[in-house]
Design an enzyme around this catalytic site. Structure first.
Site, PDB file in Angstrom:
ATOM      1  N   GLU A  26      -6.786   4.911   7.987  1.00 20.54           N
ATOM      2  CA  GLU A  26      -6.533   6.330   7.675  1.00 20.54           C
ATOM      3  C   GLU A  26      -7.768   6.969   7.033  1.00 20.54           C
ATOM      4  O   GLU A  26      -8.051   8.151   7.258  1.00 20.54           O
ATOM      5  CB  GLU A  26      -5.277   6.443   6.793  1.00 20.54           C
ATOM      6  CG  GLU A  26      -4.024   6.150   7.612  1.00 20.54           C
ATOM      7  CD  GLU A  26      -2.878   5.510   6.844  1.00 20.54           C
ATOM      8  OE1 GLU A  26      -2.883   5.513   5.600  1.00 20.54           O
ATOM      9  OE2 GLU A  26      -1.960   4.987   7.521  1.00 20.54           O
ATOM     10  N   HIS A  72      -9.568   1.469   5.075  1.00 23.03           N
ATOM     11  CA  HIS A  72      -8.283   1.633   5.765  1.00 23.03           C
ATOM     12  C   HIS A  72      -8.478   2.573   6.948  1.00 23.03           C
ATOM     13  O   HIS A  72      -9.259   3.532   6.870  1.00 23.03           O
ATOM     14  CB  HIS A  72      -7.229   2.195   4.794  1.00 23.03           C
ATOM     15  CG  HIS A  72      -5.841   2.084   5.349  1.00 23.03           C
ATOM     16  ND1 HIS A  72      -5.364   2.966   6.292  1.00 23.03           N
ATOM     17  CD2 HIS A  72      -4.860   1.190   5.131  1.00 23.03           C
ATOM     18  CE1 HIS A  72      -4.131   2.614   6.623  1.00 23.03           C
ATOM     19  NE2 HIS A  72      -3.796   1.533   5.931  1.00 23.03           N
ATOM     20  N   ASN A  95       0.877  -1.168   0.000  1.00 19.73           N
ATOM     21  CA  ASN A  95       0.000   0.000   0.000  1.00 19.73           C
ATOM     22  C   ASN A  95       0.917   1.221   0.000  1.00 19.73           C
ATOM     23  O   ASN A  95       1.509   1.554   1.019  1.00 19.73           O
ATOM     24  CB  ASN A  95      -0.893  -0.015   1.252  1.00 19.73           C
ATOM     25  CG  ASN A  95      -1.732   1.245   1.378  1.00 19.73           C
ATOM     26  OD1 ASN A  95      -1.746   2.079   0.474  1.00 19.73           O
ATOM     27  ND2 ASN A  95      -2.420   1.385   2.508  1.00 19.73           N
ATOM     28  N   LYS A 128       0.174   4.232  -0.238  1.00 17.79           N
ATOM     29  CA  LYS A 128      -0.448   5.421   0.363  1.00 17.79           C
ATOM     30  C   LYS A 128      -0.172   6.648  -0.525  1.00 17.79           C
ATOM     31  O   LYS A 128      -0.162   6.525  -1.748  1.00 17.79           O
ATOM     32  CB  LYS A 128       0.036   5.607   1.804  1.00 17.79           C
ATOM     33  CG  LYS A 128      -0.175   4.326   2.636  1.00 17.79           C
ATOM     34  CD  LYS A 128       0.037   4.495   4.110  1.00 17.79           C
ATOM     35  CE  LYS A 128      -0.205   3.172   4.827  1.00 17.79           C
ATOM     36  NZ  LYS A 128      -0.039   3.263   6.282  1.00 17.79           N
ATOM     37  N   SER A 153       3.493  -2.015  10.243  1.00 15.18           N
ATOM     38  CA  SER A 153       4.940  -2.124  10.469  1.00 15.18           C
ATOM     39  C   SER A 153       5.504  -3.499  10.145  1.00 15.18           C
ATOM     40  O   SER A 153       6.415  -3.975  10.830  1.00 15.18           O
ATOM     41  CB  SER A 153       5.294  -1.708  11.897  1.00 15.18           C
ATOM     42  OG  SER A 153       4.945  -0.348  12.114  1.00 15.18           O
ATOM     43  N   GLY A 162       2.640   2.378  10.905  1.00 15.88           N
ATOM     44  CA  GLY A 162       3.572   3.504  10.819  1.00 15.88           C
ATOM     45  C   GLY A 162       4.349   3.778  12.091  1.00 15.88           C
ATOM     46  O   GLY A 162       4.982   4.821  12.218  1.00 15.88           O
ATOM     47  N   GLU A 208      -5.302  -4.769  10.506  1.00 13.11           N
ATOM     48  CA  GLU A 208      -4.290  -3.739  10.690  1.00 13.11           C
ATOM     49  C   GLU A 208      -4.547  -3.016  12.008  1.00 13.11           C
ATOM     50  O   GLU A 208      -5.339  -2.053  12.044  1.00 13.11           O
ATOM     51  CB  GLU A 208      -4.348  -2.727   9.537  1.00 13.11           C
ATOM     52  CG  GLU A 208      -4.128  -3.352   8.175  1.00 13.11           C
ATOM     53  CD  GLU A 208      -3.560  -2.341   7.185  1.00 13.11           C
ATOM     54  OE1 GLU A 208      -2.550  -2.654   6.552  1.00 13.11           O
ATOM     55  OE2 GLU A 208      -4.107  -1.225   7.068  1.00 13.11           O
TER      56      GLU A 208
HETATM   57  P1  13P Z   1       3.126   0.518   7.592  1.00 13.16           P
HETATM   58  O1  13P Z   1       3.672  -0.784   7.034  1.00 13.16           O
HETATM   59  O2  13P Z   1       3.854   1.705   7.085  1.00 13.16           O
HETATM   60  O3  13P Z   1       3.001   0.452   9.074  1.00 13.16           O
HETATM   61  O4  13P Z   1       1.623   0.670   7.002  1.00 13.16           O
HETATM   62  C1  13P Z   1       0.746  -0.403   7.097  1.00 13.16           C
HETATM   63  C2  13P Z   1      -0.512  -0.079   6.404  1.00 13.16           C
HETATM   64  O5  13P Z   1      -1.260   0.803   6.816  1.00 13.16           O
HETATM   65  C3  13P Z   1      -0.819  -0.807   5.176  1.00 13.16           C
HETATM   66  O6  13P Z   1      -2.095  -0.554   4.708  1.00 13.16           O
END
Ligand code: 13P
Length: 260
Positions: free
Chosen positions: A98, A96, A6, A8, A214, A174, A168
């Protein structure tokens, strides 16, 4: 095993195309090295045609990071399912954390998008996961169950390949601190049992359940070794080919160990 990136809101289009090209080149020079691993990348919308083009001769699938629930209309800035399928996009990340946090997306909103994705033959990657506060209150399991129930309400799935779920935990995204493998497995087992009640074991056992938060080359082995973890949804480590393939190499090792 499904290894999904992803991206982002990272990379510009030339950078994204170049990253996709590096992935395609590596897979074409060593096709046997990653047997049993399926690859997927989910770049920003504006990258999709360039990334699909760069990966055209590879087996890497491409997904988007969101979709609107309607086919078309006066929804300034939104992107529709027909737009995604018109550029040969096969998957879409939905719900997600976010999106839930910054755009107040609810399970009902995500449910409408999941229905829309299925109506257009896009495979939804439905994201669920609790916050630290919810985990500390002992509510992780009930939160995730509620998210699975809310996002999949009334969605009929007849083939395992038509759905992906991603667990997640918000506190692991992150932060550099992934969930412990046992912690993740516990939640994946909850999701699997929910899917089994909903769709029967034949379908539920084959639905890829990805862990996200992560995931890095150094912690991927422990996570991917868990019985109900079928791959990763990888954020920052998917932005460099070395770390993305580093995780895929761990996936191959796990597959070899399981087969032995
Ligand atoms: P990170 O691997 O940067 O923690 O992000 C995970 C994520 O949100 C994947 O959708």
């Amino acid at each position: 095993m499904l290894i999904a990136g992803n991206w982002k809101m990272n990379t510009d289009v030339p950078e994204g195309r170049a990253l996709a090209q590096v992935i395609a080149d590596r897979l074409s020079t060593e096709p046997q090295s990653f047997e049993g691993v399926d690859f997927l990348v989910c770049p920003p919308f504006v990258h999709l045609p360039a990334v699909v083009d760069a990966l055209a001769d590879s087996s890497v699938a491409v997904g988007a990071q969101d979709v609107h629930a309607e086919d078309e209309g006066a929804y300034t800035s939104d992107v529709s399912a027909p737009m995604l399928t018109s550029v040969d996009c096969d998957y879409v990340i939905l719900g997600h954390s976010e999106r839930r946090e910054y755009y107040d997306e609810t399970d009902a909103d995500v449910n409408a998008k999941v229905r829309q994705a299925r109506a257009h033959d896009l495979v939804p990657i439905v994201c669920v996961g609790e916050t630290l506060e919810q985990r500390e209150a002992g509510d992780a399991e009930s939160v995730v169950r509620r998210q699975v129930d809310g996002t999949l309400d009334g969605v009929s799935i007849e083939r395992s390949e038509d759905l992906v779920l991603a667990y997640e935990p918000v506190w692991a995204i992150g932060t550099g601190e992934s969930a412990a493998p046992e912690q993740a497995q516990e939640m994946h087992a909850v999701i699997r049992s929910d899917l089994t009640e909903r769709y029967g074991a034949d379908v539920a056992d084959g639905v890829p359940l990805l862990y996200g938060g992560s995931m890095k080359p150094h912690n991927a082995h422990g996570l991917l070794s868990q019985p109900d973890i079928d791959g990763g949804l990888i954020g920052s480590a998917s932005l460099a080919a070395d770390s993305f393939f580093g995780i895929a190499e761990e996936a191959v090792e796990v597959l070899e160990e399981t087969a032995a």
